[in-house]
Design a protein around this motif. Structure first.
Motif: not given
Length: 328
Positions: A125-147
């Motif tokens: 069970h997870m909830v996922g979102t995707i958004a633009e991040d100009p300040s982040g590294p190239e490609g895709l990256h992610f962070e996990v928030v524990e709820v």
């Protein structure tokens, strides 16, 4: 609808349909046109969603337009549901339920031979979102928030790596689909092991209960009829133990291959490790031990019965012979 198929690796047309098996335990999904991607959009008005969800009122998933992408891979299919008109109040888990219920309902209404298969209730069970991040590294990256009760995955992409949000989402699907498919392959294997372990445990309990009963009928059953049941239980438990060992080796090999795949994002490795552990060893070993004890006790009782029967028969024959000599 859009379907992308790699025709160089299509299954043989003569491939037989497997026996009817619950989705939670099946080895294969049939037909399984792997590798294949299926894309289509679905519109479900909010006024219908409360009824689909079994709710009296409410906004349902908080979205009406959904994009469905099913990716058939080596370890099985997985489906992504995207909310095209969602906002911060959108409920992704309700969106999956709405889409599944709606499509299932429409297929049934049209008398289609196609049905929606699923593995569930899902431990994932997870909830996922995707958004633009100009300040982040190239490609895709992610962070996990524990709820409490689940995890929120915030996926981000660099605008220099993708033309737009839709392209980034496709890239995300490609980066996580193999891990998701492997995860649910592990879940189906786990479900099969747990189902078999529970069945063996019930047989072992019944066998043990019969061997604790008293009375001539119970003794006769224990000595002359329980041997086959005990041996069958031992063989089936040992076979289950072998399946567990094979599953463990497959899991180790597949997880290692997933980690070595540089195209993947490796967002769900923790889930793979958690679900690769076997929890049925105690039940299987208990079934083996009960079978051995029952067979050992039955053999001892059988030997006693044979000796007692031989003694009684010898005494009877001796008595008859003695009576014959006296009368002669």
């Amino acid at each position: 609808m859009r379907v992308d198929v790699d025709e160089s690796d299509l299954p043989d047309e003569s491939y037989p349909e497997p026996p009817t098996v619950a989705d939670n335990y099946r080895y294969d999904f049939w037909p399984e046109p792997a590798p294949c991607d299926i894309w289509f959009d679905v519109h479900v008005p909010k006024r219908m969603q409360a009824d689909l969800l079994g709710e009296k009122s409410g906004d349902g998933a908080g979205a009406e337009s959904f994009r469905i992408h099913t990716d058939y891979g080596w370890h099985g299919p997985c489906t992504f549901v995207s909310c095209l008109d969602g906002d911060e109040k959108t409920s992704p888990d309700k969106a999956v339920r709405v889409v599944h219920k709606f499509i299932s309902q429409e297929l049934k209404r049209s008398s289609s031979p196609i049905r929606m298969a699923r593995v569930g209730p899902s431990p994932f069970h997870m909830v996922g979102t995707i958004a633009e991040d100009p300040s982040g590294p190239e490609g895709l990256h992610f962070e996990v928030v524990e709820v409490v009760g689940y995890r929120v995955y915030n996926f981000n992409y660099h605008p220099g790596s993708f033309d737009n949000l839709e392209a980034a989402e496709i890239g995300l699907h490609e980066s996580v689909s193999r891990e998701v498919q492997l995860f649910y392959d592990l879940i189906r294997r786990r479900n099969r092991r747990m189902h078999e372990a529970k069945r063996l445990s019930m047989i072992a309990d019944q066998l043990a209960a019969r061997h604790t009963r008293t009375g001539l009928k119970s003794w006769h059953h224990r000595v002359f009829r329980s041997g086959h049941a005990a041996r069958s239980l031992a063989l089936e438990a040992m076979q289950a133990r072998l399946v567990s060992a094979q599953d463990a080796e497959d899991a180790r090999s597949n997880i290692q291959a997933a980690l070595e795949n540089t195209r993947d994002l490796h967002a769900f490795t923790q889930y793979l490790e958690e679900e690769s552990h076997d929890s049925t060893a105690t039940e299987i070993e208990t079934a083996v031990e009960i079978a051995r004890l029952v067979e050992s006790a039955r053999s001892a009782d059988y030997e006693v019965a044979i000796i007692a029967g031989s003694t009684l028969l010898g005494g009877l024959i001796g008595g008859i012979a003695g009576a014959g000599i006296t009368s002669g």
